[in-house]
Design a protein around this motif. Structure first.
Motif, PDB file in Angstrom:
ATOM      1  N   ALA A 170      31.643  -7.920  74.098  1.00 13.53           N
ATOM      2  CA  ALA A 170      30.525  -8.463  73.230  1.00 13.53           C
ATOM      3  C   ALA A 170      30.966  -8.398  71.727  1.00 13.53           C
ATOM      4  CB  ALA A 170      29.147  -7.829  73.448  1.00 13.53           C
ATOM      5  N   SER A 171      31.453  -7.291  71.364  1.00 11.51           N
ATOM      6  CA  SER A 171      31.948  -7.196  69.852  1.00 11.51           C
ATOM      7  C   SER A 171      32.870  -8.229  69.529  1.00 11.51           C
ATOM      8  CB  SER A 171      32.573  -5.904  69.567  1.00 11.51           C
ATOM      9  OG  SER A 171      33.823  -5.894  70.080  1.00 11.51           O
ATOM     10  N   LEU A 172      33.379  -8.985  70.601  1.00 10.58           N
ATOM     11  CA  LEU A 172      34.709  -9.984  70.113  1.00 10.58           C
ATOM     12  C   LEU A 172      33.798 -11.446  70.365  1.00 10.58           C
ATOM     13  CD1 LEU A 172      37.707  -8.404  71.423  1.00 10.58           C
ATOM     14  CD2 LEU A 172      37.209  -8.641  69.041  1.00 10.58           C
ATOM     15  N   LEU A 173      32.833 -11.545  70.939  1.00  9.39           N
ATOM     16  CA  LEU A 173      32.197 -12.606  71.033  1.00  9.39           C
ATOM     17  C   LEU A 173      32.034 -13.672  69.800  1.00  9.39           C
ATOM     18  CD1 LEU A 173      29.609 -12.251  73.899  1.00  9.39           C
ATOM     19  CD2 LEU A 173      31.774 -13.498  74.028  1.00  9.39           C
ATOM     20  N   PRO A 174      31.703 -13.211  68.676  1.00  5.04           N
ATOM     21  CA  PRO A 174      31.480 -13.784  67.335  1.00  5.04           C
ATOM     22  C   PRO A 174      32.958 -14.380  66.878  1.00  5.04           C
ATOM     23  CG  PRO A 174      30.350 -11.963  67.232  1.00  5.04           C
ATOM     24  CD  PRO A 174      30.991 -11.789  68.505  1.00  5.04           C
ATOM     25  N   LEU A 175      34.156 -13.607  67.207  1.00  6.50           N
ATOM     26  CA  LEU A 175      35.212 -13.995  66.785  1.00  6.50           C
ATOM     27  C   LEU A 175      35.787 -15.222  67.637  1.00  6.50           C
ATOM     28  CD1 LEU A 175      37.970 -13.590  65.278  1.00  6.50           C
ATOM     29  CD2 LEU A 175      38.607 -11.790  67.188  1.00  6.50           C
ATOM     30  N   TRP A 176      35.539 -14.796  68.916  1.00  7.43           N
ATOM     31  CA  TRP A 176      36.072 -16.001  69.929  1.00  7.43           C
ATOM     32  C   TRP A 176      35.244 -17.201  69.662  1.00  7.43           C
ATOM     33  CZ3 TRP A 176      36.000 -12.283  74.767  1.00  7.43           C
ATOM     34  CH2 TRP A 176      36.969 -11.320  74.666  1.00  7.43           C
ATOM     35  N   LEU A 177      33.896 -17.053  69.428  1.00  3.23           N
ATOM     36  CA  LEU A 177      33.086 -18.394  69.209  1.00  3.23           C
ATOM     37  C   LEU A 177      33.505 -18.836  67.890  1.00  3.23           C
ATOM     38  CD1 LEU A 177      29.616 -17.026  70.375  1.00  3.23           C
ATOM     39  CD2 LEU A 177      31.123 -18.624  71.437  1.00  3.23           C
ATOM     40  N   GLY A 178      33.912 -18.292  66.811  1.00  2.00           N
ATOM     41  CA  GLY A 178      34.403 -18.562  65.497  1.00  2.00           C
ATOM     42  C   GLY A 178      35.846 -19.317  65.828  1.00  2.00           C
ATOM     43  N   MET A 179      36.434 -19.235  66.699  1.00  2.00           N
ATOM     44  CA  MET A 179      37.483 -19.897  67.100  1.00  2.00           C
ATOM     45  C   MET A 179      37.318 -21.119  67.807  1.00  2.00           C
ATOM     46  SD  MET A 179      40.673 -17.306  67.251  1.00  2.00           S
ATOM     47  CE  MET A 179      39.948 -16.119  68.256  1.00  2.00           C
ATOM     48  N   ALA A 180      36.654 -20.749  68.921  1.00  3.87           N
ATOM     49  CA  ALA A 180      36.219 -21.984  69.917  1.00  3.87           C
ATOM     50  C   ALA A 180      35.383 -23.203  69.413  1.00  3.87           C
ATOM     51  CB  ALA A 180      35.370 -21.415  70.851  1.00  3.87           C
ATOM     52  N   ALA A 181      34.556 -22.844  68.209  1.00  2.00           N
ATOM     53  CA  ALA A 181      33.759 -23.883  67.875  1.00  2.00           C
ATOM     54  C   ALA A 181      34.657 -24.986  66.952  1.00  2.00           C
ATOM     55  CB  ALA A 181      32.424 -23.402  66.727  1.00  2.00           C
ATOM     56  N   PRO A 182      35.490 -24.493  66.089  1.00  2.00           N
ATOM     57  CA  PRO A 182      36.225 -25.625  65.449  1.00  2.00           C
ATOM     58  C   PRO A 182      37.231 -26.280  66.580  1.00  2.00           C
ATOM     59  CG  PRO A 182      37.127 -23.499  64.597  1.00  2.00           C
ATOM     60  CD  PRO A 182      35.858 -23.207  65.613  1.00  2.00           C
ATOM     61  N   ALA A 183      37.818 -25.217  67.540  1.00  2.00           N
ATOM     62  CA  ALA A 183      38.601 -26.081  68.458  1.00  2.00           C
ATOM     63  C   ALA A 183      38.091 -27.212  69.396  1.00  2.00           C
ATOM     64  CB  ALA A 183      39.181 -25.024  69.340  1.00  2.00           C
ATOM     65  N   ALA A 184      36.661 -26.773  69.593  1.00  2.00           N
ATOM     66  CA  ALA A 184      35.826 -27.757  70.555  1.00  2.00           C
ATOM     67  C   ALA A 184      35.693 -29.251  69.654  1.00  2.00           C
ATOM     68  CB  ALA A 184      34.633 -27.006  70.971  1.00  2.00           C
TER      69      ALA A 184
END
Length: 203
Positions: free
Chosen positions: A18-32
């Motif tokens: 869960a602590s890494l979700l913001p990091l992953w979402l921060g990468m996933a959003a621009p990728a999407a």
């Protein structure tokens, strides 16, 4: 292996993930957004050769890591050394998160968004070769910097990460597809986890 450097095991396997979700979402959003609006034709296409590239490069990178770390003179890593104990939570926290989710998120951000964007921006002014070299350096360099932001890296670790980033970027530039890089990164991470399981069994 960013996850193992960010947080040790906390007792709850969901806490580190869960602590890494913001990091992953921060990468996933621009990728999407990038994939929806301006991805190059063929970037998401899969070919059998992507599997060959991925398996070969992932294993090759792990062998290079072993040479750089003098693995022949070191004991096997263990589950405890990378955020144990070995439990049902470990499989979620390490294998799923850092073995699968993190490499996929990182490849789509660093190799799809950063690599392709820099290449497109520079290609007309500098030509394909110079643009490819600059894009590779930007993609691999920012990949290393992200890991450095979470944990102080040794020179050897930084070199290893730069090699991972550079070779994954080269695969995307050479094939025009992302999957070889994704598979290589997953194989690179999962082989270390597999070695740690072997080391724990042999201990």
């Amino acid at each position: 292996m960013l996850l193992t450097k960010v947080l040790p095991s906390t007792g709850s396997p969901w806490a580190a993930v869960a602590s890494l979700l913001p990091l992953w979402l921060g990468m996933a959003a621009p990728a999407a957004l990038f994939l929806a609006r301006s991805r190059p034709k063929g970037l998401l296409r899969f070919r059998a050769t992507d599997l060959v590239w991925g398996l070969g490069l992932g294993m090759g990178l792990r062998l290079v890591q072993g040479l750089l770390e003098r693995a022949d003179a070191q004991p096997f890593p263990t589950v405890q050394s990378i955020g144990g104990p070995f439990s049902s939570g470990w499989w979620l926290e390490q294998v799923l998160a850092s073995g699968v989710v993190a490499p996929v998120a990182e490849e789509f951000f660093f190799r799809a968004v950063i690599l392709v964007t820099v290449y497109r921006l520079l290609r007309r002014q500098t030509g394909a070769v110079a643009a490819g070299a600059a894009a590779l350096l930007c993609s691999a360099g920012t990949f290393v910097l992200l890991h450095e932001a979470f944990a102080l890296l040794s020179v050897s670790a930084a070199v290893q990460l730069f090699l991972v980033g550079s070779l994954c970027a080269a695969v995307v530039l050479f094939t025009g597809r992302i999957w070889g890089a994704v598979i290589a990164h997953v194989v690179y991470n999962v082989t270390f986890l597999a070695l740690s399981v072997v080391g724990s069994v042999l201990r």
